[in-house]
Write a protein that holds these residues in place. Structure first.
Motif, short mmCIF file in Angstrom:
data_model
loop_
_atom_site.label_atom_id
_atom_site.label_comp_id
_atom_site.label_asym_id
_atom_site.label_seq_id
_atom_site.Cartn_x
_atom_site.Cartn_y
_atom_site.Cartn_z
N CYS A 92 0.85 -1.19 0.00
CA CYS A 92 0.00 0.00 0.00
C CYS A 92 0.89 1.24 0.00
CB CYS A 92 -0.94 0.01 1.20
SG CYS A 92 -0.14 -0.20 2.80
N LEU A 93 0.37 2.32 -0.55
CA LEU A 93 1.14 3.54 -0.62
C LEU A 93 0.22 4.74 -0.60
CD1 LEU A 93 2.18 4.23 -4.28
CD2 LEU A 93 1.16 2.05 -3.69
N GLY A 94 0.81 5.89 -0.36
CA GLY A 94 0.01 7.10 -0.31
C GLY A 94 0.72 8.23 0.40
N ALA A 95 -0.07 9.24 0.77
CA ALA A 95 0.44 10.41 1.47
C ALA A 95 -0.71 10.96 2.30
CB ALA A 95 0.95 11.45 0.48
N ILE A 96 -0.38 11.89 3.20
CA ILE A 96 -1.43 12.48 4.01
C ILE A 96 -2.45 13.17 3.12
CG2 ILE A 96 -1.96 14.21 5.76
CD1 ILE A 96 -0.60 11.78 6.90
N PHE A 97 -1.97 13.98 2.17
CA PHE A 97 -2.87 14.69 1.27
C PHE A 97 -2.62 14.30 -0.18
CE2 PHE A 97 -2.50 17.60 4.95
CZ PHE A 97 -3.84 17.66 5.30
N ALA A 98 -3.68 14.36 -0.97
CA ALA A 98 -3.58 13.97 -2.37
C ALA A 98 -2.59 14.85 -3.12
CB ALA A 98 -4.97 14.06 -3.03
N SER A 99 -2.48 16.11 -2.74
CA SER A 99 -1.56 17.01 -3.42
C SER A 99 -0.12 16.52 -3.31
CB SER A 99 -1.68 18.43 -2.85
OG SER A 99 -1.50 18.40 -1.44
N ALA A 100 0.24 15.99 -2.14
CA ALA A 100 1.60 15.47 -1.94
C ALA A 100 1.83 14.23 -2.79
CB ALA A 100 1.84 15.16 -0.47
N LEU A 101 0.80 13.41 -2.92
CA LEU A 101 0.93 12.19 -3.72
C LEU A 101 1.13 12.53 -5.19
CD1 LEU A 101 0.80 9.12 -3.83
CD2 LEU A 101 -1.69 9.29 -3.99
N LEU A 102 0.37 13.47 -5.69
CA LEU A 102 0.51 13.86 -7.09
C LEU A 102 1.83 14.58 -7.34
CD1 LEU A 102 -3.15 15.07 -7.80
CD2 LEU A 102 -2.11 12.87 -8.36
N HIS A 103 2.27 15.36 -6.36
CA HIS A 103 3.58 16.02 -6.47
C HIS A 103 4.70 14.99 -6.53
CE1 HIS A 103 6.87 18.79 -5.98
NE2 HIS A 103 7.21 18.25 -4.82
N ALA A 104 4.53 13.90 -5.80
CA ALA A 104 5.55 12.84 -5.78
C ALA A 104 5.72 12.23 -7.17
CB ALA A 104 5.17 11.76 -4.78
N ILE A 105 4.62 12.04 -7.89
CA ILE A 105 4.71 11.48 -9.25
C ILE A 105 5.46 12.43 -10.17
CG2 ILE A 105 3.39 10.69 -11.24
CD1 ILE A 105 3.23 8.86 -8.80
N SER A 106 5.16 13.73 -10.04
CA SER A 106 5.86 14.72 -10.85
C SER A 106 7.35 14.77 -10.49
CB SER A 106 5.23 16.10 -10.62
OG SER A 106 5.91 17.11 -11.32
N PHE A 107 7.66 14.69 -9.20
CA PHE A 107 9.05 14.70 -8.74
C PHE A 107 9.79 13.47 -9.27
CE2 PHE A 107 12.50 13.87 -5.79
CZ PHE A 107 12.98 15.14 -5.48
N SER A 184 -9.86 20.30 -4.71
CA SER A 184 -10.78 19.75 -5.71
C SER A 184 -10.15 19.69 -7.09
CB SER A 184 -12.07 20.56 -5.75
OG SER A 184 -11.80 21.91 -6.09
N GLN A 185 -9.14 20.52 -7.32
CA GLN A 185 -8.46 20.52 -8.61
C GLN A 185 -7.75 19.19 -8.88
OE1 GLN A 185 -4.88 23.12 -8.53
NE2 GLN A 185 -5.32 23.36 -6.34
N TYR A 186 -7.49 18.43 -7.81
CA TYR A 186 -6.80 17.16 -7.98
C TYR A 186 -7.75 15.98 -8.19
CZ TYR A 186 -3.10 20.01 -5.92
OH TYR A 186 -2.21 21.01 -5.65
N VAL A 187 -9.03 16.22 -8.03
CA VAL A 187 -10.00 15.13 -8.14
C VAL A 187 -9.97 14.45 -9.50
CG1 VAL A 187 -12.47 14.58 -8.12
CG2 VAL A 187 -11.50 16.01 -6.32
N PRO A 188 -9.88 15.20 -10.63
CA PRO A 188 -9.81 14.51 -11.93
C PRO A 188 -8.66 13.51 -12.02
CG PRO A 188 -10.28 16.82 -12.25
CD PRO A 188 -9.97 16.67 -10.80
N ALA A 189 -7.50 13.87 -11.44
CA ALA A 189 -6.36 12.94 -11.47
C ALA A 189 -6.67 11.72 -10.61
CB ALA A 189 -5.10 13.64 -10.97
N LEU A 190 -7.29 11.94 -9.45
CA LEU A 190 -7.63 10.82 -8.58
C LEU A 190 -8.67 9.91 -9.23
CD1 LEU A 190 -7.85 12.63 -5.13
CD2 LEU A 190 -6.05 11.11 -5.92
N ASN A 191 -9.52 10.49 -10.05
CA ASN A 191 -10.57 9.70 -10.72
C ASN A 191 -10.01 8.77 -11.79
OD1 ASN A 191 -12.69 10.59 -9.21
ND2 ASN A 191 -13.25 12.24 -10.59
N LEU A 192 -8.71 8.90 -12.08
CA LEU A 192 -8.10 7.98 -13.03
C LEU A 192 -7.93 6.59 -12.44
CD1 LEU A 192 -5.37 10.21 -14.70
CD2 LEU A 192 -7.52 9.45 -15.68
N PHE A 193 -8.09 6.50 -11.10
CA PHE A 193 -8.08 5.17 -10.48
C PHE A 193 -9.38 4.49 -10.88
CE2 PHE A 193 -5.61 7.69 -7.29
CZ PHE A 193 -4.38 7.12 -7.60
N ARG A 194 -9.30 3.34 -11.53
CA ARG A 194 -10.48 2.75 -12.15
C ARG A 194 -11.36 1.94 -11.20
NH1 ARG A 194 -11.39 6.10 -15.98
NH2 ARG A 194 -9.83 6.11 -17.62
#
Length: 219
Positions: A92-107, A184-194
């Motif tokens: 399992c993986l993740g972060a406290i906030f979705a913004s940090a998780l998405l930033h990690a992918i970019s990093f 809420s701006q990150y919701v579209p990216a999170l919705n890519l989880f099928r």
């Protein structure tokens, strides 16, 4: 408490490692000279975090030294590097906030080549100057399988990064993060989880989003 509950629906989470990205913020001073820091930073620097007993649901890939590094870029680098070294063990993986998780992918997209070189040579990049990070990562890199490099390079060099999380961590069963109204701006990216189930745990404006990875079409 939450992990044993989730384990009823996503079984086997206590059988191997978790990769959660945690970060601290540098301590500040108020105008009157009192020290001030965030709640999460206070927790991570407390004995409750550093001295906690082994949790079979939370066997972290990240060394404490990387989590407690005040430089978030160095912390992110070391935590992702450690996560990739343990890629076949992460459930399992993740972060406290979705913004940090998405930033990690970019990093990761910007730094995976350097990380692969670290694994290949067994030496941490000189970009990482924090002494605690260097000491902790040196032992992790010594135990790394150099054959990981070919696998990671093959995955990360693809033109499309769709599915990157499941490809890099193929045994991951779910991803966890929290979303606030301002995120809420990150919701579209999170919705890519099928294949998703959402735990309706509400804490003020915070919602815990738990994404079950059965069909891995993410990022």
């Amino acid at each position: 408490m939450i992990m044993p509950i989730i384990n009823q629906y996503v079984t086997g989470l206590d059988e191997d490692k978790a990769m959660f990205l945690y970060f601290v913020k540098a301590e500040m001073s108020t105008p009157c000279g009192l020290p001030a820091r965030t709640v999460l930073t206070s927790y991570y620097k407390s004995k409750h975090f550093k001295g906690c007993s082994h949790d079979r649901y939370n066997d972290q890939t990240s060394p404490d030294e990387a989590i407690l590094c005040d430089d978030n870029n160095q912390s992110m680098y070391c935590q992702l590097l450690s996560g990739m070294i343990h890629r076949q063990q992460v459930l399992c993986l993740g972060a406290i906030f979705a913004s940090a998780l998405l930033h990690a992918i970019s990093f990761l997209e910007c730094n995976w080549v350097s990380m692969c070189n670290d694994i290949r040579t067994g030496k941490l990049s000189p970009v990482i100057t924090d002494s605690g990070c260097r000491l902790a990562m040196s032992s992790i890199l010594k135990s790394a399988d150099a054959r990981l490099v070919d696998e990671i390079e093959n995955i990360c060099s693809r033109r499309s990064w769709k599915g990157i999380v499941c490809n890099l961590w193929p045994k991951a069963k779910y991803i966890e993060a929290m979303v606030t109204g301002s995120m809420s701006q990150y919701v579209p990216a999170l919705n890519l989880f099928r294949s998703m189930f959402i735990s309706n745990v509400k804490n003020s404006s915070l919602y815990r989003i738990t994404t079950k990875l059965n069909l891995c079409m993410v990022f």
